[in-house]
Design an enzyme around this catalytic site. Structure first.
Site, PDB file in Angstrom:
ATOM      1  N   SER A  95      29.764   5.842  28.916  1.00  0.00           N
ATOM      2  CA  SER A  95      28.936   5.684  30.127  1.00  0.00           C
ATOM      3  C   SER A  95      27.997   6.869  30.262  1.00  0.00           C
ATOM      4  CB  SER A  95      29.810   5.605  31.370  1.00  0.00           C
ATOM      5  OG  SER A  95      29.024   5.703  32.540  1.00  0.00           O
ATOM      6  N   TYR A 150      36.344   8.707  36.974  1.00  0.00           N
ATOM      7  CA  TYR A 150      35.665   7.778  36.053  1.00  0.00           C
ATOM      8  C   TYR A 150      34.860   8.578  35.024  1.00  0.00           C
ATOM      9  CZ  TYR A 150      32.515   4.054  34.433  1.00  0.00           C
ATOM     10  OH  TYR A 150      31.803   3.162  33.653  1.00  0.00           O
TER      11      TYR A 150
HETATM   12  P1  NDP Z   1      33.004  -5.768  34.476  1.00  0.00           P
HETATM   13  O1  NDP Z   1      33.915  -5.285  35.544  1.00  0.00           O
HETATM   14  O2  NDP Z   1      31.840  -6.601  34.834  1.00  0.00           O
HETATM   15  O3  NDP Z   1      33.860  -6.509  33.331  1.00  0.00           O
HETATM   16  C1  NDP Z   1      34.992  -5.827  32.838  1.00  0.00           C
HETATM   17  C2  NDP Z   1      35.595  -6.579  31.682  1.00  0.00           C
HETATM   18  O4  NDP Z   1      36.705  -5.805  31.212  1.00  0.00           O
HETATM   19  C3  NDP Z   1      36.136  -7.942  32.075  1.00  0.00           C
HETATM   20  O5  NDP Z   1      36.035  -8.798  30.968  1.00  0.00           O
HETATM   21  C4  NDP Z   1      37.594  -7.618  32.412  1.00  0.00           C
HETATM   22  O6  NDP Z   1      38.488  -8.706  32.217  1.00  0.00           O
HETATM   23  C5  NDP Z   1      37.892  -6.571  31.373  1.00  0.00           C
HETATM   24  N1  NDP Z   1      38.980  -5.721  31.784  1.00  0.00           N
HETATM   25  C6  NDP Z   1      39.074  -4.945  32.885  1.00  0.00           C
HETATM   26  N2  NDP Z   1      40.265  -4.346  32.941  1.00  0.00           N
HETATM   27  C7  NDP Z   1      40.950  -4.777  31.855  1.00  0.00           C
HETATM   28  C8  NDP Z   1      42.250  -4.549  31.370  1.00  0.00           C
HETATM   29  N3  NDP Z   1      43.107  -3.749  31.998  1.00  0.00           N
HETATM   30  N4  NDP Z   1      42.626  -5.173  30.223  1.00  0.00           N
HETATM   31  C9  NDP Z   1      41.777  -6.000  29.571  1.00  0.00           C
HETATM   32  N5  NDP Z   1      40.537  -6.259  29.985  1.00  0.00           N
HETATM   33  C10 NDP Z   1      40.133  -5.651  31.119  1.00  0.00           C
HETATM   34  O7  NDP Z   1      32.502  -4.432  33.741  1.00  0.00           O
HETATM   35  P2  NDP Z   1      31.185  -4.133  32.865  1.00  0.00           P
HETATM   36  O8  NDP Z   1      30.896  -5.261  31.973  1.00  0.00           O
HETATM   37  O9  NDP Z   1      30.152  -3.614  33.769  1.00  0.00           O
HETATM   38  O10 NDP Z   1      31.714  -2.866  32.023  1.00  0.00           O
HETATM   39  C11 NDP Z   1      32.102  -2.943  30.671  1.00  0.00           C
HETATM   40  C12 NDP Z   1      32.230  -1.525  30.135  1.00  0.00           C
HETATM   41  O11 NDP Z   1      30.984  -0.850  30.263  1.00  0.00           O
HETATM   42  C13 NDP Z   1      33.258  -0.672  30.881  1.00  0.00           C
HETATM   43  O12 NDP Z   1      33.925   0.155  29.971  1.00  0.00           O
HETATM   44  C14 NDP Z   1      32.385   0.162  31.822  1.00  0.00           C
HETATM   45  O13 NDP Z   1      33.003   1.356  32.190  1.00  0.00           O
HETATM   46  C15 NDP Z   1      31.158   0.368  30.954  1.00  0.00           C
HETATM   47  N6  NDP Z   1      29.939   0.695  31.675  1.00  0.00           N
HETATM   48  C16 NDP Z   1      29.409  -0.170  32.597  1.00  0.00           C
HETATM   49  C17 NDP Z   1      28.240   0.168  33.252  1.00  0.00           C
HETATM   50  C18 NDP Z   1      27.616  -0.715  34.278  1.00  0.00           C
HETATM   51  O14 NDP Z   1      26.679  -0.249  34.977  1.00  0.00           O
HETATM   52  N7  NDP Z   1      28.025  -1.978  34.419  1.00  0.00           N
HETATM   53  C19 NDP Z   1      27.532   1.424  32.958  1.00  0.00           C
HETATM   54  C20 NDP Z   1      28.165   2.239  31.958  1.00  0.00           C
HETATM   55  C21 NDP Z   1      29.320   1.877  31.349  1.00  0.00           C
HETATM   56  P3  NDP Z   1      38.825  -9.738  33.431  1.00  0.00           P
HETATM   57  O15 NDP Z   1      37.623 -10.630  33.526  1.00  0.00           O
HETATM   58  O16 NDP Z   1      40.036 -10.471  32.999  1.00  0.00           O
HETATM   59  O17 NDP Z   1      39.023  -8.904  34.659  1.00  0.00           O
END
Ligand code: NDP
Length: 245
Positions: A140, A154
């Site tokens: 991130s 975070y």
């Molecule tokens: P979302 O919350 O939109 O989606 C998260 C995804 O991760 C979902 O598919 C969710 O599954 C899955 N997930 C969450 N917790 C778990 C777990 N314990 N085990 C398995 N799967 C899990 O997040 P984003 O798409 O925005 O983020 C994706 C990555 O990008 C993360 O690592 C985040 O920190 C990083 N990021 C995001 C940014 C942003 O602005 N969006 C910026 C910088 C980094 P389920 O649907 O089942 O809950």
């Protein structure tokens, strides 16, 4: 089809950035397994969508905080698709709340999902990978810039990936496996919606004043997963609209 014949596993692929990565790697020819925590419907729909366009995908319910479940997901991918070439450590959680009341449960959960699962999945996947293997972590822009209060834990979890990615690049380079860390900026997902209350403040400090689309992050991941990126390892690649500039 630059990834034809390759097998990928994406953690947290049911929604957001992970789902865009699953679609893109499948479009590039890989068979893609992905994990999710609870969004079974979204996961099933994504598998159906990819299958209907001739791709191969498999959804696995696997909590990233559970090391045994993470290892089992990697082993299931190997068992079904016969190899593992690409691991994208995308699953992540965001607890952004006041320092004074931040709970130890949220602290531990953040580290278990955002950091420990990356180590566990990488160890399990690397055991199956050979020359040309790829590990891509989703870090991130908050790894080294925290623009408002409440994001320390975070940010710590994402800065941990900077060190872990560099170390794993050294560990796995001799096997021909690259390890890189992608640092997205604000990206329009459920975690950080472009229409959310915090969006204007984020856009204020960016050079390009909008959220990224998940597909833009997936494009960088596809490059790192592909054959042209064999000399890119140990890198931190920002895709943040100038958030850190
Ligand atoms: P979302 O919350 O939109 O989606 C998260 C995804 O991760 C979902 O598919 C969710 O599954 C899955 N997930 C969450 N917790 C778990 C777990 N314990 N085990 C398995 N799967 C899990 O997040 P984003 O798409 O925005 O983020 C994706 C990555 O990008 C993360 O690592 C985040 O920190 C990083 N990021 C995001 C940014 C942003 O602005 N969006 C910026 C910088 C980094 P389920 O649907 O089942 O809950």
């Amino acid at each position: 089809m630059p990834l034809s014949g390759r097998v990928a596993i994406v953690t947290g692929g049911s929604r957001g950035i992970g789902a865009a990565i699953v679609r893109r790697l499948a479009r590039d020819g890989a068979a893609v397994a992905f994990t999710y925590a609870s969004s079974e419907k979204a996961a099933t729909e994504l598998v159906d969508e990819i299958s209907s366009t001739g791709g191969k995908a498999m959804a696995i319910k696997s909590d990233a905080a559970d090391a045994a479940a993470v290892r089992a997901a990697v082993d299931q991918t190997f068992g079904v698709f016969g190899r593992v070439d690409i691991l994208v450590n995308n699953a992540g959680v965001l607890h952004w709340s006041p320092f004074e009341t931040f709970t130890l449960e949220d602290f531990d959960r953040t580290l278990a999902v955002n950091v420990r699962s990356v180590f566990v999945a990488s160890q399990a996947a690397a055991a199956h990978m050979g020359e040309g293997g790829r590990i891509i972590n989703i870090g991130s822009c908050n790894a080294d810039r925290v623009p408002s209060a409440g994001g320390g834990v975070y940010a710590m979890s994402k800065s941990a990936l900077v060190g872990l990615s560099a170390g794993l690049a050294r560990d796995l380079g001799p096997k021909g496996i690259t390890v890189n860390n992608v640092l997205p900026g604000p990206t329009d997902t459920d975690m950080n919606p472009e229409k959310g209350d915090h969006a204007p403040g984020l856009h204020d400090i960016m050079a390009i004043k909008r959220h990224a689309r998940p597909e833009e992050i997936a494009g960088m991941v596809a490059y790192l997963a592909g054959p042209e990126a064999g000399m890119v390892t140990g890198a931190n690649l920002r895709i943040d609209g100038g958030f850190a500039a």
